[in-house]
Write an enzyme that holds these catalytic residues in place. Sequence first.
Site, PDB file in Angstrom:
ATOM      1  N   ASN A  20      39.922  35.454  35.606  1.00 33.00           N
ATOM      2  CA  ASN A  20      39.709  36.905  35.677  1.00 33.00           C
ATOM      3  C   ASN A  20      39.928  38.076  35.606  1.00 33.00           C
ATOM      4  O   ASN A  20      39.620  38.997  35.562  1.00 33.00           O
ATOM      5  CB  ASN A  20      37.974  36.739  35.560  1.00 33.00           C
ATOM      6  CG  ASN A  20      37.770  35.440  35.859  1.00 33.00           C
ATOM      7  OD1 ASN A  20      37.629  34.594  34.752  1.00 33.00           O
ATOM      8  ND2 ASN A  20      36.843  34.674  36.646  1.00 33.00           N
ATOM      9  N   HIS A  78      23.953  34.344  33.734  1.00 34.77           N
ATOM     10  CA  HIS A  78      24.514  33.799  34.620  1.00 34.77           C
ATOM     11  C   HIS A  78      23.606  33.443  35.923  1.00 34.77           C
ATOM     12  O   HIS A  78      21.937  33.974  35.850  1.00 34.77           O
ATOM     13  CB  HIS A  78      25.718  34.896  35.637  1.00 34.77           C
ATOM     14  CG  HIS A  78      26.455  34.510  36.667  1.00 34.77           C
ATOM     15  ND1 HIS A  78      26.017  34.241  37.741  1.00 34.77           N
ATOM     16  CD2 HIS A  78      27.854  34.044  36.094  1.00 34.77           C
ATOM     17  CE1 HIS A  78      27.324  34.113  38.064  1.00 34.77           C
ATOM     18  NE2 HIS A  78      28.284  33.552  37.353  1.00 34.77           N
ATOM     19  N   GLU A  81      24.378  39.535  29.855  1.00 33.67           N
ATOM     20  CA  GLU A  81      25.550  39.828  30.560  1.00 33.67           C
ATOM     21  C   GLU A  81      25.960  40.809  29.158  1.00 33.67           C
ATOM     22  O   GLU A  81      25.352  40.799  28.469  1.00 33.67           O
ATOM     23  CB  GLU A  81      26.055  38.514  30.857  1.00 33.67           C
ATOM     24  CG  GLU A  81      25.599  37.276  31.862  1.00 33.67           C
ATOM     25  CD  GLU A  81      26.331  36.432  31.971  1.00 33.67           C
ATOM     26  OE1 GLU A  81      27.550  36.512  31.289  1.00 33.67           O
ATOM     27  OE2 GLU A  81      26.249  35.749  32.242  1.00 33.67           O
ATOM     28  N   SER A 135      29.859  35.033  30.014  1.00 26.55           N
ATOM     29  CA  SER A 135      30.992  34.721  30.840  1.00 26.55           C
ATOM     30  C   SER A 135      31.676  32.940  30.260  1.00 26.55           C
ATOM     31  O   SER A 135      32.971  33.165  31.227  1.00 26.55           O
ATOM     32  CB  SER A 135      30.917  34.337  32.461  1.00 26.55           C
ATOM     33  OG  SER A 135      29.654  33.321  32.479  1.00 26.55           O
ATOM     34  N   ASP A 170      24.582  43.353  33.010  1.00 27.38           N
ATOM     35  CA  ASP A 170      25.573  42.660  33.941  1.00 27.38           C
ATOM     36  C   ASP A 170      26.560  42.663  33.765  1.00 27.38           C
ATOM     37  O   ASP A 170      27.160  41.227  32.868  1.00 27.38           O
ATOM     38  CB  ASP A 170      25.118  40.699  34.710  1.00 27.38           C
ATOM     39  CG  ASP A 170      26.359  40.427  35.293  1.00 27.38           C
ATOM     40  OD1 ASP A 170      27.369  40.881  35.282  1.00 27.38           O
ATOM     41  OD2 ASP A 170      25.794  39.477  36.387  1.00 27.38           O
ATOM     42  N   HIS A 189      32.295  40.804  32.740  1.00 27.10           N
ATOM     43  CA  HIS A 189      33.747  40.496  32.194  1.00 27.10           C
ATOM     44  C   HIS A 189      34.394  41.852  31.089  1.00 27.10           C
ATOM     45  O   HIS A 189      35.207  41.396  30.450  1.00 27.10           O
ATOM     46  CB  HIS A 189      33.846  38.923  31.361  1.00 27.10           C
ATOM     47  CG  HIS A 189      33.466  38.386  31.985  1.00 27.10           C
ATOM     48  ND1 HIS A 189      34.410  37.742  32.861  1.00 27.10           N
ATOM     49  CD2 HIS A 189      32.698  37.515  32.991  1.00 27.10           C
ATOM     50  CE1 HIS A 189      34.356  36.082  33.539  1.00 27.10           C
ATOM     51  NE2 HIS A 189      32.697  36.217  33.590  1.00 27.10           N
ATOM     52  N   LYS A 209      36.896  40.937  38.930  1.00 19.52           N
ATOM     53  CA  LYS A 209      37.519  40.310  38.184  1.00 19.52           C
ATOM     54  C   LYS A 209      38.352  41.284  37.838  1.00 19.52           C
ATOM     55  O   LYS A 209      39.339  41.483  38.198  1.00 19.52           O
ATOM     56  CB  LYS A 209      37.004  40.212  37.311  1.00 19.52           C
ATOM     57  CG  LYS A 209      35.762  38.842  37.439  1.00 19.52           C
ATOM     58  CD  LYS A 209      34.712  38.248  36.845  1.00 19.52           C
ATOM     59  CE  LYS A 209      34.155  37.011  37.355  1.00 19.52           C
ATOM     60  NZ  LYS A 209      32.755  36.669  37.317  1.00 19.52           N
TER      61      LYS A 209
HETATM   62  C1  LIG Z   1      31.211  36.688  38.245  1.00 21.35           C
HETATM   63  C2  LIG Z   1      29.491  36.698  37.800  1.00 21.35           C
HETATM   64  C3  LIG Z   1      29.187  37.245  38.626  1.00 21.35           C
HETATM   65  C4  LIG Z   1      29.566  37.516  40.307  1.00 21.35           C
HETATM   66  O1  LIG Z   1      30.186  38.025  40.859  1.00 21.35           O
HETATM   67  P1  LIG Z   1      31.237  38.098  41.746  1.00 21.35           P
HETATM   68  O2  LIG Z   1      31.644  38.692  42.337  1.00 21.35           O
HETATM   69  O3  LIG Z   1      32.333  36.296  41.433  1.00 21.35           O
HETATM   70  O4  LIG Z   1      30.395  37.656  42.920  1.00 21.35           O
HETATM   71  C5  LIG Z   1      28.103  37.993  38.042  1.00 21.35           C
HETATM   72  N1  LIG Z   1      27.830  37.527  37.361  1.00 21.35           N
HETATM   73  C6  LIG Z   1      28.706  37.173  35.893  1.00 21.35           C
HETATM   74  C7  LIG Z   1      28.365  37.360  34.655  1.00 21.35           C
HETATM   75  C8  LIG Z   1      29.555  36.802  36.172  1.00 21.35           C
HETATM   76  O5  LIG Z   1      30.786  36.329  35.931  1.00 21.35           O
END
Ligand SMILES: *Cc1c(COP(=O)(O)O)cnc(C)c1O
Length: 389
Positions: free
Chosen positions: A49, A135, A179, A183, A208, A211, A241
């Site tokens: 990522n 997520h 999101e 993801s 969130d 990505h 990421k």
């Molecule tokens: C990776 C991810 C997270 C968590 O983030 P980290 O910094 O890896 O703990 C939260 N939400 C989504 C949608 C993710 O893909």
Amino acid sequence: MTNSLNTWTRDRLAVLDRRDRRRELRTTSRHDGARVHTADAEFISFACNDYLALSRHPEVIAAGMEATLRHGTGSGASRLISGNNPEYENLERRLANFKGSEDAVVFGSGYLANLGILSALMGNRDLIVLDELAHSCLLNGAKLAGSKTLYFRHNDADHCNELLSAHRRAHRHVLVATEGVFSMDGDRAPLARLAELCEAHDAWLLCDDAHGLGVLGHGRGSVAEAGVAGRVPLQMGTLSKALGSYGGFVCASRPVCDFLRNRAQTFVYSTGLPPGVVAAAAKALEIIERDAALVTRPLTNALEFTHVLGIAPAASAIVPLLLGSSAAATAASARLAERGLFVPAIRPPTVPQGTARLRFAFSAAHTDADIAALATTVGELIQPTGETP
Ligand SMILES: *Cc1c(COP(=O)(O)O)cnc(C)c1O
């Protein structure tokens, strides 16, 4: 040793084995943005990522090293005690500025950010409405909050509206979370519609955008891409990421951020991030702001792949190819590995039953030749179910 703990865990692992759901750690090192090495092989990776390969960028590495030399490897305490190292101020200011919010709060990880935000803002008189594919950290944040939780069908704003119409009045506060880019599916949330619904029902919208940052909206993410900057009061994201570092954050108004610094348990009771990690993330953000061409590359690469393969055009840097069973996904991943391509099989419970898949993540570091090799090999070896997720 025979005891009930060992017996029980061994039995549970045997069940995972029988269902092709056992997962194993493999030591992988990454020497540039697009390649990974295991003990005996090198692969082109479509499993990272680190969309802009900024974890390998010389300026990002230098910023991390310099801060580490100056301030040491660890921050020593929670940020409210003595762990608020000097690198935080710059990063939070930059994040807020980049997202067009008043303020920003950095947490230990994206996962910790969502646990902290939901459990601080929401309680047992409140309602949380989640996209059904949200997520794990949003689901667990809702559990920690103790709020009533409802799920709307994936990306179905009309269904979300029905739930809000039916349940809004019985609750003190309502938070809707999605999101920005999903993801495991790579599709985008209908943020403009959701923002409108949330305004109409006095619900708080959390996006969130783990990505979307660095990939969509000239790097600013899904909210900017959807043209709803200023209408999403909780813009959550991760430093782990596209920023190539580690940590999580939320961009929000000043009162919201000040409240979270006081009340988010994962902020108050967890140690601040190491200074080098914070400085590296700030430098990565600076590069995203100034390098418009870099930011276009992951999506361009993903679109080239979907074009050559003749499947639905990529909406983000993530492209899924559905294979149905866990066994089919695992076998497909193994066949690609034999050809030097590292593509993870994603199986339940990460994705719903019957939708095991290959998940391709595209990066700015992939060359045209990498994409061509992938598309040709996948076209030759893999028969997807033809379903979209
Ligand atoms: C990776 C991810 C997270 C968590 O983030 P980290 O910094 O890896 O703990 C939260 N939400 C989504 C949608 C993710 O893909």
